[in-house]
Write a protein that holds these residues in place. Structure first.
Motif, PDB file in Angstrom:
ATOM      1  N   LEU A 156       0.880  -0.769   0.014  1.00  0.00           N
ATOM      2  CA  LEU A 156      -0.358  -0.351   0.300  1.00  0.00           C
ATOM      3  C   LEU A 156       1.026   1.387   0.483  1.00  0.00           C
ATOM      4  CD1 LEU A 156      -2.606  -1.112   2.753  1.00  0.00           C
ATOM      5  CD2 LEU A 156      -2.520  -0.935  -0.063  1.00  0.00           C
ATOM      6  N   THR A 158       2.096   4.870   0.750  1.00  0.00           N
ATOM      7  CA  THR A 158       1.833   5.671   1.787  1.00  0.00           C
ATOM      8  C   THR A 158       0.394   5.913   1.893  1.00  0.00           C
ATOM      9  OG1 THR A 158       2.726   7.763  -0.066  1.00  0.00           O
ATOM     10  CG2 THR A 158       4.824   6.694   1.862  1.00  0.00           C
ATOM     11  N   SER A 159      -0.232   4.658   0.978  1.00  0.00           N
ATOM     12  CA  SER A 159      -1.962   5.204   0.671  1.00  0.00           C
ATOM     13  C   SER A 159      -2.541   4.849   2.645  1.00  0.00           C
ATOM     14  CB  SER A 159      -1.941   4.483  -0.580  1.00  0.00           C
ATOM     15  OG  SER A 159      -1.935   2.824   0.187  1.00  0.00           O
ATOM     16  N   SER A 160      -3.098   5.871   2.300  1.00  0.00           N
ATOM     17  CA  SER A 160      -3.766   6.247   3.918  1.00  0.00           C
ATOM     18  C   SER A 160      -4.872   6.245   3.760  1.00  0.00           C
ATOM     19  CB  SER A 160      -3.134   7.046   4.760  1.00  0.00           C
ATOM     20  OG  SER A 160      -4.012   7.082   5.982  1.00  0.00           O
ATOM     21  N   GLN A 163      -5.974   9.998   3.807  1.00  0.00           N
ATOM     22  CA  GLN A 163      -6.613  10.575   2.330  1.00  0.00           C
ATOM     23  C   GLN A 163      -7.942  11.163   0.775  1.00  0.00           C
ATOM     24  OE1 GLN A 163      -3.548   8.392   0.222  1.00  0.00           O
ATOM     25  NE2 GLN A 163      -1.716   9.237   1.328  1.00  0.00           N
ATOM     26  N   GLY A 354      -0.197   5.623   6.811  1.00  0.00           N
ATOM     27  CA  GLY A 354       0.210   7.146   6.612  1.00  0.00           C
ATOM     28  C   GLY A 354       1.349   7.975   7.270  1.00  0.00           C
TER      29      GLY A 354
END
Length: 406
Positions: A156, A158-160, A163, A354
Motif C-alpha cells: 500500500l 504511503t496510501s492511507s 487521504q 499514513g
C-alpha cells in the motif's frame, strides 16, 4: 455557493483531465471499438440505454487493481476485499455529500418553506441510514485477519484513509472546525491531501456549514413570545420552582445526615448555577468567547423550545430534524470508534500507513471531532413533561394546525 456535484467529484479523482466530453451513458461500447468516447452510442431519449451501460459496469468492475498483483504477479486474496470496501465507502461518501449539500442549499434560503423542511428531514434521515451501513460495513472488513492484512500491507506504500478527500469535505460541510481538530502526524489535517485538494478544502471552509445554517435558522424562530405568553420567562420560573422543591425535599428528609444534606444542597446549587449560565445572555456569551459553547444563545433557546413542545404540529418537523442531527454526529462517532478498534485489531500499536499514531489517533478523534455536541448538551436543560408551561390557545391557533367540527 460551491456544491459538490457528481462531475466535480469524479473530476477531482481522475488521474488525467478529460480532453473531450465523455458520453453520459458510459463509454464501454465506444472504447471497445476504439472509437471516440465523446460520441454517444446511445440515443438521447435513452431508448438504447441498458442496465450495463447506465451504471457503467465495465468501468466499475475494472477499477480494482490489487497492488500485489501489479508488483509480484500474484494477488493477495484479501486485497480485493480491502479495495472494494474502501471504494464502496467513497461511493457512499459521495451520496452523503449529495444529500447534505441539498439540505445546505435549502437552509441557505431566507425563508425555509414547509416543503423544504419536510424534504430536509427526509434526506437527513437517508444520510443516517447510509451511516448505519458504513458502520456495519466494518464487520465485513473484519472477516479479514491481521495475518491476511500483512500479505499486502507493505504494497500500500504511503496510501492511507487520511487521504480521503471526500471524507474531509464531509467533515467541513457538517461543521468541524480546523481549530477543533487533532493534528495529523503533527501536521494540519489536510496535509495528506494533494495541493489542489488542500486549496479546495480552504475554500469550502469559508462557506456556511450545516451547523452554521442550523444556528441561523434557529435564530429566526419567531415563537418565544405571543401576546401575553413569554415562553422563556415562564420556563425560567418553572426551573426556579424545580430547584426550590428539590432543596426543600432534601432539607426535610430526616433520613439524611447533616453532611449528606449539605452535600445534596451543594449539588443542587451547582446544577442551578449551570442553568443560570445558560439562561443569562452575558454569561452564555462568555462561554462562547472561551470556546466552551458554539451554538448561539438565541439558537440554543429555540432548540429548547422545540424539544419541550415537540408534540405540537409547529415543532414536529423541527424536532425530527434536531434528532437526526444528533444521529448523524453519534453515528460519525460510532464509525470512528469502531474503525479505531478494527485498526487496533489489525495492527496493534503499529504506526498507520499514513504515518499517524494509528489506533490512539483514531480513538481520540471519536470524542474530539464531534460537531453537534452543543445539541447533545441541551438535554440537561430540559424539564419533566408535567412541568412544561402550557401553551395558550391563542398561541396554538396562531402557530399550529386546527381541525374543528363545524
Amino acid at each position: 455557493r460551491s456544491r459538490i456535484t457528481p462531475t466535480k467529484i469524479l473530476g477531482s479523482m481522475s488521474e488525467e483531465p478529460p480532453t473531450k466530453k465523455a458520453c453520459p451513458h458510459g463509454t464501454a461500447a465506444a472504447s471497445s471499438k476504439n472509437e471516440d468516447s465523446s460520441k454517444c452510442p446511445y440515443s438521447k431519449d435513452g431508448s438504447d440505454l441498458t442496465y450495463h451501460s447506465y451504471l457503467e459496469i465495465d468501468r466499475i468492475l475494472s477499477s480494482q487493481k490489487p497492488q500485489t498483483l501489479v508488483q509480484t504477479g500474484k494477488a493477495a486474496h484479501d486485497e480485493m476485499l480491502f479495495i472494494i470496501i474502501h471504494q464502496t465507502y467513497e461511493l457512499w461518501f459521495k451520496q452523503i455529500l449529495w444529500e447534505v449539500d441539498s439540505i445546505r442549499e435549502m437552509f441557505s434560503k431566507e425563508v425555509l418553506s414547509n416543503s423544504d423542511m419536510s424534504t430536509s428531514v427526509s434526506r437527513l434521515r437517508r444520510v443516517v441510514e447510509i451511516q448505519k451501513v458504513l458502520v456495519q460495513q466494518l464487520t465485513i472488513l473484519e472477516t479479514m485477519t491481521s495475518f491476511s492484512f500483512l500479505d499486502f500491507r507493505d504494497s500500500l506504500g504511503t496510501s492511507s484513509g487520511f487521504q480521503s478527500f471526500q471524507f474531509r469535505i464531509l467533515e467541513v460541510r457538517l461543521g468541524l472546525k480546523r481549530e477543533k481538530r487533532m493534528t495529523y502526524g503533527r501536521q494540519p489535517f489536510c496535509q495528506a491531501l494533494g495541493e489542489d485538494q488542500r486549496e479546495e478544502i480552504k475554500q469550502i471552509e469559508k462557506e456556511k456549514s450545516l451547523f452554521d445554517l442550523l444556528d441561523a435558522w434557529l435564530c429566526r424562530m419567531p415563537c418565544f413570545t405571543h401576546e401575553d405568553f413569554d415562553f422563556w420567562a415562564e420556563y425560567k420560573k418553572v426551573i426556579k420552582e424545580k430547584f426550590d422543591q428539590e432543596r426543600k425535599s432534601v432539607q426535610q428528609n430526616s433520613k439524611l445526615s447533616q453532611d449528606e444534606t449539605e452535600a445534596a444542597v451543594k449539588s443542587i446549587d451547582h446544577n442551578e448555577k449551570g442553568y443560570s449560565e445558560f439562561f443569562d445572555e452575558e454569561k452564555y456569551a462568555k462561554l462562547l468567547e472561551e470556546g466552551r459553547k458554539r451554538l448561539s444563545h438565541k439558537a440554543a433557546k429555540a432548540a429548547i423550545m422545540i424539544n419541550v413542545y415537540q408534540e405540537e404540529p409547529l415543532f414536529s418537523l423541527p424536532f425530527q430534524l434536531l434528532q437526526l442531527v444528533l444521529d448523524v454526529d453519534e453515528l460519525m462517532r460510532t464509525w470512528r470508534y469502531k474503525h479505531a478498534l478494527m485498526v487496533h485489531r489489525m495492527l496493534g500499536m503499529k504506526v498507520g500507513t499514513g504515518g499517524s499514531s494509528g489506533y490512539h489517533y483514531l480513538k481520540a478523534t471519536a470524542s474530539q471531532h464531534m460537531v453537534f455536541s452543543d445539541f447533545f448538551d441541551l438535554s440537561m436543560f430540559l424539564i419533566p413533561r408535567t412541568m412544561v408551561p402550557v401553551l395558550p390557545d391563542s398561541f396554538k391557533r396562531h402557530f399550529g394546525y386546527r381541525f374543528e367540527h363545524k
